[in-house]
Motif scaffolding. Structure first.
Motif, PDB file in Angstrom:
ATOM      1  N   LEU A   1      31.654  33.386  34.081  1.00  0.00           N
ATOM      2  CA  LEU A   1      32.166  34.345  35.060  1.00  0.00           C
ATOM      3  C   LEU A   1      33.598  33.996  35.448  1.00  0.00           C
ATOM      4  O   LEU A   1      33.896  32.870  35.858  1.00  0.00           O
ATOM      5  CB  LEU A   1      31.275  34.352  36.311  1.00  0.00           C
ATOM      6  CG  LEU A   1      31.740  35.248  37.467  1.00  0.00           C
ATOM      7  CD1 LEU A   1      31.779  36.711  37.024  1.00  0.00           C
ATOM      8  CD2 LEU A   1      30.816  35.070  38.674  1.00  0.00           C
ATOM      9  N   VAL A   2      34.487  34.971  35.332  1.00  0.00           N
ATOM     10  CA  VAL A   2      35.883  34.799  35.719  1.00  0.00           C
ATOM     11  C   VAL A   2      36.095  35.498  37.060  1.00  0.00           C
ATOM     12  O   VAL A   2      35.826  36.692  37.190  1.00  0.00           O
ATOM     13  CB  VAL A   2      36.834  35.393  34.658  1.00  0.00           C
ATOM     14  CG1 VAL A   2      38.289  35.200  35.084  1.00  0.00           C
ATOM     15  CG2 VAL A   2      36.571  34.762  33.294  1.00  0.00           C
ATOM     16  N   THR A   3      36.559  34.767  38.057  1.00  0.00           N
ATOM     17  CA  THR A   3      36.795  35.338  39.386  1.00  0.00           C
ATOM     18  C   THR A   3      38.244  35.128  39.793  1.00  0.00           C
ATOM     19  O   THR A   3      38.967  34.306  39.224  1.00  0.00           O
ATOM     20  CB  THR A   3      35.875  34.704  40.443  1.00  0.00           C
ATOM     21  OG1 THR A   3      36.113  33.298  40.477  1.00  0.00           O
ATOM     22  CG2 THR A   3      34.415  34.959  40.108  1.00  0.00           C
ATOM     23  N   GLY A   4      38.662  35.870  40.815  1.00  0.00           N
ATOM     24  CA  GLY A   4      40.016  35.745  41.332  1.00  0.00           C
ATOM     25  C   GLY A   4      40.087  34.842  42.544  1.00  0.00           C
ATOM     26  O   GLY A   4      39.096  34.215  42.942  1.00  0.00           O
ATOM     27  N   GLU A   5      41.236  34.812  43.153  1.00  0.00           N
ATOM     28  CA  GLU A   5      41.449  33.970  44.329  1.00  0.00           C
ATOM     29  C   GLU A   5      40.774  34.541  45.560  1.00  0.00           C
ATOM     30  O   GLU A   5      40.460  33.820  46.495  1.00  0.00           O
ATOM     31  CB  GLU A   5      42.951  33.803  44.591  1.00  0.00           C
ATOM     32  CG  GLU A   5      43.695  33.022  43.514  1.00  0.00           C
ATOM     33  CD  GLU A   5      43.210  31.589  43.409  1.00  0.00           C
ATOM     34  OE1 GLU A   5      42.932  30.988  44.470  1.00  0.00           O
ATOM     35  OE2 GLU A   5      43.091  31.072  42.285  1.00  0.00           O
ATOM     36  N   ASP A   6      40.591  35.844  45.581  1.00  0.00           N
ATOM     37  CA  ASP A   6      39.969  36.478  46.747  1.00  0.00           C
ATOM     38  C   ASP A   6      39.086  37.628  46.271  1.00  0.00           C
ATOM     39  O   ASP A   6      38.961  37.897  45.070  1.00  0.00           O
ATOM     40  CB  ASP A   6      41.022  36.967  47.749  1.00  0.00           C
ATOM     41  CG  ASP A   6      42.049  37.904  47.115  1.00  0.00           C
ATOM     42  OD1 ASP A   6      41.717  38.573  46.108  1.00  0.00           O
ATOM     43  OD2 ASP A   6      43.188  37.963  47.624  1.00  0.00           O
ATOM     44  N   ALA A   7      38.480  38.314  47.252  1.00  0.00           N
ATOM     45  CA  ALA A   7      37.536  39.386  46.927  1.00  0.00           C
ATOM     46  C   ALA A   7      38.209  40.517  46.162  1.00  0.00           C
ATOM     47  O   ALA A   7      37.665  41.038  45.177  1.00  0.00           O
ATOM     48  CB  ALA A   7      36.902  39.923  48.206  1.00  0.00           C
ATOM     49  N   GLU A   8      39.404  40.904  46.580  1.00  0.00           N
ATOM     50  CA  GLU A   8      40.084  42.031  45.936  1.00  0.00           C
ATOM     51  C   GLU A   8      40.443  41.704  44.494  1.00  0.00           C
ATOM     52  O   GLU A   8      40.269  42.528  43.596  1.00  0.00           O
ATOM     53  CB  GLU A   8      41.334  42.412  46.731  1.00  0.00           C
ATOM     54  CG  GLU A   8      41.997  43.678  46.228  1.00  0.00           C
ATOM     55  CD  GLU A   8      42.994  44.260  47.212  1.00  0.00           C
ATOM     56  OE1 GLU A   8      43.925  44.952  46.748  1.00  0.00           O
ATOM     57  OE2 GLU A   8      42.854  44.029  48.423  1.00  0.00           O
ATOM     58  N   GLU A   9      40.929  40.501  44.238  1.00  0.00           N
ATOM     59  CA  GLU A   9      41.276  40.117  42.881  1.00  0.00           C
ATOM     60  C   GLU A   9      40.027  40.026  42.009  1.00  0.00           C
ATOM     61  O   GLU A   9      40.044  40.420  40.835  1.00  0.00           O
ATOM     62  CB  GLU A   9      42.019  38.775  42.876  1.00  0.00           C
ATOM     63  CG  GLU A   9      42.550  38.398  41.495  1.00  0.00           C
ATOM     64  CD  GLU A   9      43.331  37.097  41.499  1.00  0.00           C
ATOM     65  OE1 GLU A   9      43.586  36.562  40.406  1.00  0.00           O
ATOM     66  OE2 GLU A   9      43.666  36.604  42.602  1.00  0.00           O
ATOM     67  N   SER A  10      38.933  39.531  42.569  1.00  0.00           N
ATOM     68  CA  SER A  10      37.680  39.446  41.810  1.00  0.00           C
ATOM     69  C   SER A  10      37.162  40.834  41.433  1.00  0.00           C
ATOM     70  O   SER A  10      36.708  41.058  40.311  1.00  0.00           O
ATOM     71  CB  SER A  10      36.620  38.695  42.629  1.00  0.00           C
ATOM     72  OG  SER A  10      36.990  37.350  42.805  1.00  0.00           O
ATOM     73  N   LEU A  11      37.258  41.782  42.382  1.00  0.00           N
ATOM     74  CA  LEU A  11      36.840  43.148  42.080  1.00  0.00           C
ATOM     75  C   LEU A  11      37.739  43.759  41.010  1.00  0.00           C
ATOM     76  O   LEU A  11      37.281  44.527  40.160  1.00  0.00           O
ATOM     77  CB  LEU A  11      36.865  43.999  43.351  1.00  0.00           C
ATOM     78  CG  LEU A  11      35.730  43.738  44.349  1.00  0.00           C
ATOM     79  CD1 LEU A  11      36.000  44.460  45.664  1.00  0.00           C
ATOM     80  CD2 LEU A  11      34.385  44.175  43.782  1.00  0.00           C
ATOM     81  N   GLY A  12      39.034  43.415  41.039  1.00  0.00           N
ATOM     82  CA  GLY A  12      39.958  43.918  40.029  1.00  0.00           C
ATOM     83  C   GLY A  12      39.621  43.410  38.642  1.00  0.00           C
ATOM     84  O   GLY A  12      39.675  44.159  37.652  1.00  0.00           O
ATOM     85  N   ILE A  13      39.252  42.129  38.534  1.00  0.00           N
ATOM     86  CA  ILE A  13      38.826  41.566  37.250  1.00  0.00           C
ATOM     87  C   ILE A  13      37.559  42.269  36.760  1.00  0.00           C
ATOM     88  O   ILE A  13      37.440  42.639  35.592  1.00  0.00           O
ATOM     89  CB  ILE A  13      38.595  40.052  37.381  1.00  0.00           C
ATOM     90  CG1 ILE A  13      39.936  39.332  37.599  1.00  0.00           C
ATOM     91  CG2 ILE A  13      37.880  39.496  36.151  1.00  0.00           C
ATOM     92  CD1 ILE A  13      39.798  37.865  37.956  1.00  0.00           C
ATOM     93  N   GLY A  14      36.623  42.459  37.683  1.00  0.00           N
ATOM     94  CA  GLY A  14      35.392  43.173  37.334  1.00  0.00           C
ATOM     95  C   GLY A  14      35.668  44.578  36.837  1.00  0.00           C
ATOM     96  O   GLY A  14      34.997  45.080  35.924  1.00  0.00           O
TER      97      GLY A  14
END
Length: 484
Positions: A376-389
């Motif tokens: 699983l690749v995630t971002g630094e925050d919730a918004e970045e993680s949703l963007g990756i998704g």
């Protein structure tokens, strides 16, 4: 009955046997009768943040578009309820609220035009993950109901989720694990710290509703007091507050639903802002459980091609199910490298590679699983993680679009994945829920406007089923004699 407030792992059997017996009266026939009688003047509308909310129902329509004509047609139709698929869990908070407001305005206008009222349920299970309370607030504001209290019912039998003594549990084998101790609570976008739902409400509302202010309907209230007792508790819930419901069975849901229908029939017309899992949806729409799982004839078409699995969910349960599928069947597979998808230079190459391989397998009559790499690749925050998704999900859509052959059957694993495949890859605007392929695994019949009219589409929630679940479906539907 008093339980410890500690959020500890508990043996399920020991805890359940300590509960009072269920309410003795069968209430579902009366609920069904009331729902059907009210259908001409009031419809239940389920706002679903991913398609898995249909997992406990059948014979109900699902809309993926909410233009005025579509809403008016459903409100004046014969079905007592319908779903609106928002897929809002894939959106950043501002976009989710904007969408909820847009649908709320359209629904209110449709109500005025048809003179038919609605009871709106915000269905978002995902083990307490989602845009709560902000998207519920946005919808309520659009419909002129912003002061109503929240009614929170996360009980979900098919997914092994129970609420006892205000603590929400997730079943793992023979144990009940407080939700805050599970991987779901660590979600980058929707994580939480508390399994006690009163504290969870305080956390999610940023303190605007304190834990001590939250009212709860207890197991004893439901099983000893029955509908009358629950009705009295619900009547006492003040505006701009919250009430949580404890429950461990469908009979508990029937008692609560009966109490709610009592309130709706009274002069006060008490209303709530619902945030629930799929089990409440089934009971509130008057559906019983007296129907079999769908058989092979309903799930697979007659085309001579292989069946296709699209697997995007990253929850631990999905990964273990995928591993079991690959190890215990002859299924072909294509692993999609997420690192390549996130690199703009290699994204299209990876999409073309995956689509080409999957097409070849399906054309040759071989079942194929297309899945994202499991790290699983995630971002630094919730918004970045949703963007990756979003990038990953868009890439899966492009892969499905590029496969120029209809599969014999199609399974999409994960709520966001299955929503995006339905709306963007298959062009679904309206579908009918046929029933379930496995407990908690809904099947849609695709509409005439879709890429594959009339095809059964199997929507497999990421966190539903045991380790063998994907294997069970593949062996059930495969044309390969070695897999039957």
């Amino acid at each position: 009955m008093v339980f410890s407030m500690n959020e500890n792992i508990i043996e399920k059997t020991k805890l359940f046997t300590s509960l009072p017996p269920e309410w003795p009266e069968e209430l579902l026939p009366e609920i069904k009768n009331k729902v059907e009688k009210a259908a001409a003047s009031c419809k239940v509308v389920i706002m679903d943040d991913d398609p898995t909310g249909t997992q406990t129902t059948r014979d109900l329509p699902v809309l993926t578009h909410w233009d005025q004509n579509s809403l008016e047609k459903e409100l004046t139709g014969s079905c007592p309820a319908f779903f609106i698929l928002t897929n809002s869990r894939s959106l950043i908070p501002d976009e989710a609220c904007k969408l909820a407001m847009e649908i709320g305005v359209a629904l209110k206008n449709a109500e005025k035009k048809t003179a038919i009222r609605t009871t709106v349920i915000s269905r978002s299970d995902s083990t307490l993950r989602g845009h709560f309370p902000i998207e519920v607030d946005a919808m309520a504001q659009a419909m002129g109901k912003k002061d109503l209290p929240y009614l929170i019912i996360p009980f979900f039998l098919e997914g092994g989720r129970y609420t006892i003594n205000d603590v929400h549990y997730v079943q793992e084998k023979e144990s009940l694990v407080p939700a805050s101790l599970t991987p779901f609570a660590k979600d980058k976008a929707f994580g939480f710290s508390h399994s006690n739902l009163k504290k969870w409400v305080e956390e999610k509302s940023n303190g605007s509703i304190g834990a001590k202010e939250v009212i709860s309907v207890g197991i004893d209230d439901i099983r000893v007091g029955g509908p009358a007792k629950v009705r009295d508790i619900l009547e006492s819930v003040p505006e701009k507050s919250a009430c949580i419901v404890n429950a461990v069975s469908y009979r508990d849901m029937e008692v609560v639903t009966s109490a709610l229908l009592l309130l709706e029939s009274e002069k006060s017309g008490k209303e709530f802002l619902y945030r629930t899992a799929a089990s409440f949806v089934r009971t509130r729409t008057g559906l019983d459980n007296l129907y079999p799982l769908l058989d092979k004839n309903k799930l697979a078409s007659s085309v001579p091609h292989g069946g296709l699995f699209i697997i995007g969910s990253y929850v631990e349960k999905t990964s273990s199910q995928l591993s079991h599928l690959l190890q215990n069947t002859n299924i072909k597979y294509v692993e999609v490298d997420v690192a390549n998808l996130l690199n703009q230079q290699s994204r299209n190459i990876e999409i073309e590679r995956a689509a080409s391989k999957a097409y070849a397998f399906l054309k040759a009559g071989k079942d194929c699983a297309v899945f994202t790499s499991r790290d699983l690749v995630t971002g630094e925050d919730a918004e970045e993680s949703l963007g990756i998704g979003r990038i990953v999900s868009d890439s899966l859509i492009d892969i499905v679009r590029s496969i120029k052959v209809q599969p014999r059957y199609l399974v999409a694993k994960g709520g966001i994945t299955s929503s995006d495949v339905a709306t963007m890859a298959l062009g679904v605007k309206r579908a009918m829920v046929l029933g379930q392929a496995l407990p908690g695994v809904p099947v849609w019949k695709l509409g005439d406007e879709s890429r594959y009219p009339g095809m059964a589409y199997i929507i497999f929630p990421g966190n539903v089923g045991d380790e063998t679940a994907l294997t069970t479906i593949q062996k059930k539907l495969s044309m390969d004699k070695q897999d039957e």
